[in-house]
Design a protein around this motif. Structure first.
Motif, PDB file in Angstrom:
ATOM      1  N   GLU A  32       0.835  -1.210   0.000  1.00 51.77           N
ATOM      2  CA  GLU A  32       0.000   0.000   0.000  1.00 51.77           C
ATOM      3  C   GLU A  32       0.868   1.258   0.000  1.00 51.77           C
ATOM      4  O   GLU A  32       2.011   1.252   0.457  1.00 51.77           O
ATOM      5  CB  GLU A  32      -0.915   0.033   1.228  1.00 51.77           C
ATOM      6  N   MET A  33       0.272   2.332  -0.474  1.00 51.75           N
ATOM      7  CA  MET A  33       0.893   3.649  -0.407  1.00 51.75           C
ATOM      8  C   MET A  33      -0.078   4.543   0.357  1.00 51.75           C
ATOM      9  O   MET A  33      -1.128   4.939  -0.154  1.00 51.75           O
ATOM     10  CB  MET A  33       1.153   4.202  -1.812  1.00 51.75           C
ATOM     11  N   ALA A  34       0.262   4.818   1.616  1.00 49.75           N
ATOM     12  CA  ALA A  34      -0.663   5.502   2.510  1.00 49.75           C
ATOM     13  C   ALA A  34      -0.118   6.854   2.923  1.00 49.75           C
ATOM     14  O   ALA A  34       1.092   7.032   3.104  1.00 49.75           O
ATOM     15  CB  ALA A  34      -0.931   4.656   3.746  1.00 49.75           C
ATOM     16  N   ALA A  35      -1.027   7.813   3.079  1.00 42.25           N
ATOM     17  CA  ALA A  35      -0.670   9.134   3.594  1.00 42.25           C
ATOM     18  C   ALA A  35      -1.111   9.231   5.042  1.00 42.25           C
ATOM     19  O   ALA A  35      -2.218   8.817   5.402  1.00 42.25           O
ATOM     20  CB  ALA A  35      -1.349  10.219   2.769  1.00 42.25           C
ATOM     21  N   LEU A  36      -0.242   9.782   5.878  1.00 43.59           N
ATOM     22  CA  LEU A  36      -0.589  10.125   7.253  1.00 43.59           C
ATOM     23  C   LEU A  36      -0.733  11.642   7.283  1.00 43.59           C
ATOM     24  O   LEU A  36       0.262  12.375   7.236  1.00 43.59           O
ATOM     25  CB  LEU A  36       0.498   9.638   8.206  1.00 43.59           C
ATOM     26  N   LEU A  37      -1.970  12.105   7.319  1.00 45.36           N
ATOM     27  CA  LEU A  37      -2.293  13.523   7.128  1.00 45.36           C
ATOM     28  C   LEU A  37      -2.637  14.180   8.454  1.00 45.36           C
ATOM     29  O   LEU A  37      -3.392  13.635   9.254  1.00 45.36           O
ATOM     30  CB  LEU A  37      -3.468  13.648   6.156  1.00 45.36           C
ATOM     31  N   GLY A  38      -2.075  15.363   8.668  1.00 52.91           N
ATOM     32  CA  GLY A  38      -2.418  16.118   9.866  1.00 52.91           C
ATOM     33  C   GLY A  38      -1.727  17.462   9.864  1.00 52.91           C
ATOM     34  O   GLY A  38      -0.671  17.635   9.259  1.00 52.91           O
ATOM     35  N   SER A  39      -2.315  18.410  10.555  1.00 56.04           N
ATOM     36  CA  SER A  39      -1.716  19.736  10.665  1.00 56.04           C
ATOM     37  C   SER A  39      -0.610  19.714  11.714  1.00 56.04           C
ATOM     38  O   SER A  39      -0.400  18.709  12.405  1.00 56.04           O
ATOM     39  CB  SER A  39      -2.787  20.760  11.047  1.00 56.04           C
ATOM     40  N   SER A  40       0.096  20.813  11.835  1.00 59.59           N
ATOM     41  CA  SER A  40       1.125  20.929  12.868  1.00 59.59           C
ATOM     42  C   SER A  40       0.493  20.727  14.239  1.00 59.59           C
ATOM     43  O   SER A  40      -0.560  21.296  14.544  1.00 59.59           O
ATOM     44  CB  SER A  40       1.771  22.321  12.791  1.00 59.59           C
ATOM     45  N   ALA A 205      -1.696  14.221   0.027  1.00 63.12           N
ATOM     46  CA  ALA A 205      -2.385  13.020   0.519  1.00 63.12           C
ATOM     47  C   ALA A 205      -3.340  12.449  -0.522  1.00 63.12           C
ATOM     48  O   ALA A 205      -3.490  11.233  -0.644  1.00 63.12           O
ATOM     49  CB  ALA A 205      -3.139  13.350   1.804  1.00 63.12           C
ATOM     50  N   ASP A 206      -3.978  13.329  -1.301  1.00 60.88           N
ATOM     51  CA  ASP A 206      -4.941  12.885  -2.302  1.00 60.88           C
ATOM     52  C   ASP A 206      -4.316  12.020  -3.389  1.00 60.88           C
ATOM     53  O   ASP A 206      -5.021  11.325  -4.117  1.00 60.88           O
ATOM     54  CB  ASP A 206      -5.628  14.094  -2.961  1.00 60.88           C
ATOM     55  N   GLN A 207      -2.994  12.057  -3.504  1.00 67.10           N
ATOM     56  CA  GLN A 207      -2.325  11.255  -4.526  1.00 67.10           C
ATOM     57  C   GLN A 207      -1.894   9.883  -4.010  1.00 67.10           C
ATOM     58  O   GLN A 207      -1.321   9.098  -4.763  1.00 67.10           O
ATOM     59  CB  GLN A 207      -1.116  12.034  -5.068  1.00 67.10           C
ATOM     60  N   MET A 208      -2.181   9.610  -2.756  1.00 66.17           N
ATOM     61  CA  MET A 208      -1.886   8.297  -2.188  1.00 66.17           C
ATOM     62  C   MET A 208      -3.080   7.361  -2.364  1.00 66.17           C
ATOM     63  O   MET A 208      -4.190   7.791  -2.655  1.00 66.17           O
ATOM     64  CB  MET A 208      -1.558   8.426  -0.694  1.00 66.17           C
ATOM     65  N   GLY A 209      -2.877   6.091  -2.159  1.00 64.69           N
ATOM     66  CA  GLY A 209      -3.961   5.135  -2.262  1.00 64.69           C
ATOM     67  C   GLY A 209      -4.877   5.134  -1.057  1.00 64.69           C
ATOM     68  O   GLY A 209      -5.988   4.614  -1.103  1.00 64.69           O
ATOM     69  N   ARG A 210      -4.390   5.730   0.041  1.00 61.38           N
ATOM     70  CA  ARG A 210      -5.158   5.699   1.278  1.00 61.38           C
ATOM     71  C   ARG A 210      -4.732   6.872   2.149  1.00 61.38           C
ATOM     72  O   ARG A 210      -3.567   7.265   2.145  1.00 61.38           O
ATOM     73  CB  ARG A 210      -4.884   4.385   1.999  1.00 61.38           C
ATOM     74  N   ILE A 211      -5.684   7.436   2.881  1.00 57.93           N
ATOM     75  CA  ILE A 211      -5.395   8.576   3.741  1.00 57.93           C
ATOM     76  C   ILE A 211      -5.798   8.244   5.171  1.00 57.93           C
ATOM     77  O   ILE A 211      -6.941   7.856   5.436  1.00 57.93           O
ATOM     78  CB  ILE A 211      -6.137   9.837   3.274  1.00 57.93           C
ATOM     79  N   ILE A 212      -4.852   8.399   6.093  1.00 53.53           N
ATOM     80  CA  ILE A 212      -5.109   8.229   7.524  1.00 53.53           C
ATOM     81  C   ILE A 212      -4.919   9.605   8.152  1.00 53.53           C
ATOM     82  O   ILE A 212      -3.856  10.216   8.006  1.00 53.53           O
ATOM     83  CB  ILE A 212      -4.143   7.212   8.145  1.00 53.53           C
ATOM     84  N   THR A 213      -5.944  10.106   8.827  1.00 49.57           N
ATOM     85  CA  THR A 213      -5.932  11.480   9.320  1.00 49.57           C
ATOM     86  C   THR A 213      -5.815  11.526  10.837  1.00 49.57           C
ATOM     87  O   THR A 213      -6.536  10.820  11.546  1.00 49.57           O
ATOM     88  CB  THR A 213      -7.205  12.233   8.882  1.00 49.57           C
ATOM     89  N   LEU A 214      -4.900  12.363  11.323  1.00 44.99           N
ATOM     90  CA  LEU A 214      -4.747  12.615  12.753  1.00 44.99           C
ATOM     91  C   LEU A 214      -5.162  14.047  13.065  1.00 44.99           C
ATOM     92  O   LEU A 214      -4.884  14.966  12.289  1.00 44.99           O
ATOM     93  CB  LEU A 214      -3.297  12.428  13.191  1.00 44.99           C
ATOM     94  N   LYS A 215      -5.803  14.223  14.221  1.00 47.26           N
ATOM     95  CA  LYS A 215      -6.138  15.559  14.697  1.00 47.26           C
ATOM     96  C   LYS A 215      -6.021  15.577  16.213  1.00 47.26           C
ATOM     97  O   LYS A 215      -6.658  14.762  16.896  1.00 47.26           O
ATOM     98  CB  LYS A 215      -7.557  15.950  14.269  1.00 47.26           C
ATOM     99  N   ASP A 216      -5.181  16.454  16.714  1.00 44.33           N
ATOM    100  CA  ASP A 216      -4.958  16.586  18.157  1.00 44.33           C
ATOM    101  C   ASP A 216      -4.635  15.261  18.826  1.00 44.33           C
ATOM    102  O   ASP A 216      -5.065  14.996  19.956  1.00 44.33           O
ATOM    103  CB  ASP A 216      -6.200  17.208  18.820  1.00 44.33           C
TER     104      ASP A 216
END
Length: 229
Positions: A32-40, A205-216
């Motif tokens: 898989e090609m996954a993105a771990l997405l989150g703000s600072s 992140a939109d160019q990955m096969g999967r997006i995992i999002t973190l917030k706080d």
């Protein structure tokens, strides 16, 4: 390939304990090609360093394959990282007095691989990232995008099970960012290597096969895309 179970972590300062991650759980399959997405401040960099074995969590487990890296001692973990984990840094982290080829070869220097084999594999990987004509130059003679290509080749040379990338396009202009993401996508498809790419940019992140999002420090929604754009 990667399984994170009930992972929590905090840091301590003079004021006390500061929670950073809260009961994180997810799995990423081989290839898989996954993105771990989150703000600072979302906890994504802490999670990245925990998954790559640079830090130990307060609680929880991290499996790469069937191996729980949390339970490994430092010597065993260092050996496991050398063989199974690749890392791409935002700031490239190339050694300035080594040539491009020597930088790519470096992770194999501590393994029982002959100099000729190391050179052959480094040259092949540099060809795959489009730097055939730059192999004997030094990092200072390359652009930022070219240096990141060297970093990508270096991460692949031990044939790792998984590669973690920390904001790999964060220092690049838009056109070079697209070129680097295209290279990563192609290598993922050709080599079937698992990639986890940390970013704060939704466009990346939109160019990955999967997006995992973190917030706080909490795991939010997941988005699994049908095709990688």
């Amino acid at each position: 390939m990667l399984r994170v179970e009930q992972l929590s972590h905090s840091f301590r300062n003079a004021q006390g304990r500061i929670p950073v991650l809260h009961n994180i759980q997810f799995e990423i399959a081989k290839g898989e090609m996954a993105a771990l997405l989150g703000s600072s401040g979302s906890g994504k960099s802490t999670l990245l360093h925990l998954m790559a074995g640079f830090m130990k969590p307060e609680s929880g487990n991290i499996y790469i394959g069937e191996q729980d890296i949390v339970r490994m001692n430092e010597n065993r973990l260092a050996e496991f990282r050398r063989k199974h984990i690749g890392f791409i840094f935002q700031s490239y982290e190339l050694i300035p007095n080594l040539t491009i080829r020597e930088n790519v070869e470096l992770p194999l220097a501590f393994q029982r691989i002959s100099a000729s084999q190391r050179k052959k594999r480094a040259l092949l990987l540099l060809e795959q990232v489009g730097l055939t004509d730059k192999t004997e130059l030094f990092p200072s003679q390359l652009s930022g995008g070219q240096q990141q290509r060297v970093s990508i080749a270096r991460s692949l040379i031990p044939e790792p099970s998984i590669i973690f990338a920390d904001e790999p396009t964060g220092n690049l202009d838009t056109q070079t960012e697209e070129e680097i993401l295209s290279i990563l996508s192609r290598l993922n498809k050709e080599l079937h290597t698992t990639f986890v790419i940390v970013t704060h940019e939704a466009e990346v992140a939109d160019q990955m096969g999967r997006i995992i999002t973190l917030k706080d420090g909490y795991l939010m929604d997941e988005q699994k895309l049908q095709t990688v754009r």
